[in-house]
Design an enzyme around this catalytic site. Structure first.
Site, PDB file in Angstrom:
ATOM      1  N   HIS A  32       0.922  -1.223  -0.003  1.00  0.00           N
ATOM      2  CA  HIS A  32       0.022   0.015   0.092  1.00  0.00           C
ATOM      3  C   HIS A  32       0.945   1.325   0.090  1.00  0.00           C
ATOM      4  CE1 HIS A  32      -3.065   2.790   1.064  1.00  0.00           C
ATOM      5  NE2 HIS A  32      -4.010   1.902   0.711  1.00  0.00           N
ATOM      6  N   ASP A  65      -7.863  -5.543   0.257  1.00  0.00           N
ATOM      7  CA  ASP A  65      -8.298  -6.351  -0.726  1.00  0.00           C
ATOM      8  C   ASP A  65      -8.104  -7.826  -0.709  1.00  0.00           C
ATOM      9  OD1 ASP A  65      -9.926  -4.438  -2.038  1.00  0.00           O
ATOM     10  OD2 ASP A  65      -8.194  -3.678  -2.933  1.00  0.00           O
TER      11      ASP A  65
END
Ligand code: ACO
Length: 436
Positions: A313, A371
């Protein structure tokens, strides 16, 4: 904005005079150097592709501390919101700055519920798409088309229009996502049923048919609601910045949100949950857990172009707090549906374990993002893989619209117009065809 005590000084090695720039403090998080006058004072721009060091706006909505793995909506930790309130309360919080009290809660839920239906004409617009169109292609079109149906809420400079557009978008997104799904599978559209919760209504529009009564499973309803809460906002990510930039021209809210939907579709952003589940299914097809080691070698090989989807991320350099909550929900849903031994879930856990112990991932501070588990939950619920990003868009709509409305209300807001470092050809003349 609060001025800090210190100032920044930019000096140059060629003897040009140095420039002083104000520094502003946020309530938490890094200070910012105000470079707005830099060009006027020096004739130079800053260079920051990917906005690695650039704050594009001031915002009071969402705060992320990537090192601590902390996510706050209007100051409230995501863990507390995900366990104590529902998605519509979260929408109220993001839009209006506060969680609703008892009366506000009833009014807000009622208001959103009263807007769940879409103009009947929209289904004829939808019918123009191929049945096998990707739902994100359909949604980009449908959301953009809302501006052609709701003319009384398209003036971004009118606060009432902005408010009603926000409610319409939040209320109608589940209806549109479910319509896109039903169209693809060739089933009749289901009208919203307003005595159900926001998530319950969505599940019914997705999986109900006119032939029989649909009973909402409370575990799945809660899981859906949590997916919505966890994806509701995430500061100045790519799609939110897209919405702000698009809206900064004064375009209508529906058009700006459609731009956000289009941006979210990309596999480096919202498309990651779809890509992650496809990756897990691929490994499963090739032999499952026994192939994990081989797959990880590919991921670590820079020339392979293979990434571990659902990992890494831009901001979280510690565990993504949403991933923890999603893993919890994943356990609950799989247990409720009797799928505890789901091979993909086992595979995901194995991949996570290996990655968390592997130097490649440890050194680069790569952890699972939301996710990684959301795809497994959605698949268990029965949502097709190509609709995952559509669910994300549904949930993120409130964040987009809250950020858009915040921008319009900001006295410092200007049309977004980045500059560039030009590396193309200098001025030249067009030659006649036979000399080119
Ligand atoms: N698998 C393998 N290696 C990775 C991964 C990954 N998932 N993510 C990052 N890396 C490596 C990069 O190759 C790079 O290595 P290097 O320093 O040796 O060159 C290093 O880690 C840093 O990566 P960057 O790409 O510079 O990190 P950035 O912050 O730009 O990218 C991103 C973040 C796009 C999310 C990236 O981690 C990625 O592509 N992940 C997979 C896709 C994904 O899951 N996206 C979802 C994001 S969350 C969301 O949208 C809800």
């Amino acid at each position: 904005m609060k001025l800090a005590d210190n100032k920044a000084t930019l000096s140059f090695s060629n003897g040009s005079p140095s420039v002083e720039m104000p520094v502003y403090q946020g309530n938490i998080g890094p200070d910012v150097i105000d470079i707005r006058k830099l060009y006027a004072q020096t004739g130079m721009f800053t260079y920051d592709p990917g906005f690695l060091s650039t704050a594009s706006c001031q915002s009071g909505i969402t705060y992320i501390d990537g090192d601590k793995g902390e996510l706050l909506y209007r100051g409230y930790p995501i863990e507390q919101l995900a366990t104590n309130v529902d998605y519509l309360d979260t929408c109220h919080l993001l839009l209006k700055g506060e969680l609703p009290n008892a009366t506000e809660r009833v009014d807000f839920h009622k208001l959103v519920t009263n807007h769940t239906m879409v103009n009947e004409q929209m289904q004829f617009f939808l019918r123009g798409f191929r049945r096998d169109a990707h739902p994100m292609a359909v949604l980009t079109g449908l959301v953009g088309a809302l501006s052609a149906f709701y003319h009384d809420s398209t003036d971004i400079n009118n606060p009432e229009h902005r408010e009603i557009a926000a409610i319409r978008l939040i209320a109608k997104m589940p209806t549109l996502v479910a319509m896109a799904y039903k169209y693809g599978v060739g089933q009749p559209f289901m009208y919203p049923q307003n005595d159900l919760s926001y998530s319950g209504n969505f599940l019914r529009m997705m999986f109900g048919t006119p032939c029989e009564e649909y009973k909402v499973n409370s575990v799945i309803e809660r899981a859906m609601d949590r997916i919505f809460i966890l994806h509701a906002d995430h500061e100045q990510n790519a799609s939110t910045s897209t919405v702000r930039l698009c809206g900064s021209s004064g375009t209508n809210p529906f058009a700006a949100i459609a731009a956000g939907v289009a941006c979210l579709w990309g596999p480096a952003h919202g498309g990651a949950n779809e890509a992650c589940l496809n990756m897990l299914e691929d490994i499963q097809r090739q032999g499952g857990v026994s192939k994990v080691g081989q797959f990880m070698e590919q991921v670590k090989d820079k020339n392979s172009g293979v990434k571990l989807m659902g990992f890494g991320h831009r901001v979280y350099k510690n565990y993504d707090p949403r991933a923890k909550l999603m893993q919890e929900t994943c356990n609950e849903v799989l247990e409720a549906l009797g799928l505890e031994n789901d091979p993909l879930f086992k595979l995901a856990k194995q991949l996570e374990k290996i990655a968390l112990e592997d130097d490649y991932f440890v050194q680069r501070k790569l952890y699972p993002n939301v996710d990684f588990y959301s795809g497994i939950v959605q698949r268990a619920i029965g949502i097709p893989v190509n609709l995952f990003t559509g669910i994300f868009a549904l949930a993120r709509t409130v964040g987009w619209i809250a950020q858009l409305n915040e921008m319009i209300g900001d006295p410092e807001y200007k049309i977004g117009r980045p500059r560039q470092l030009f590396t193309g050809s200098v001025k030249r003349d067009v030659k006649p065809l036979d000399q080119r």
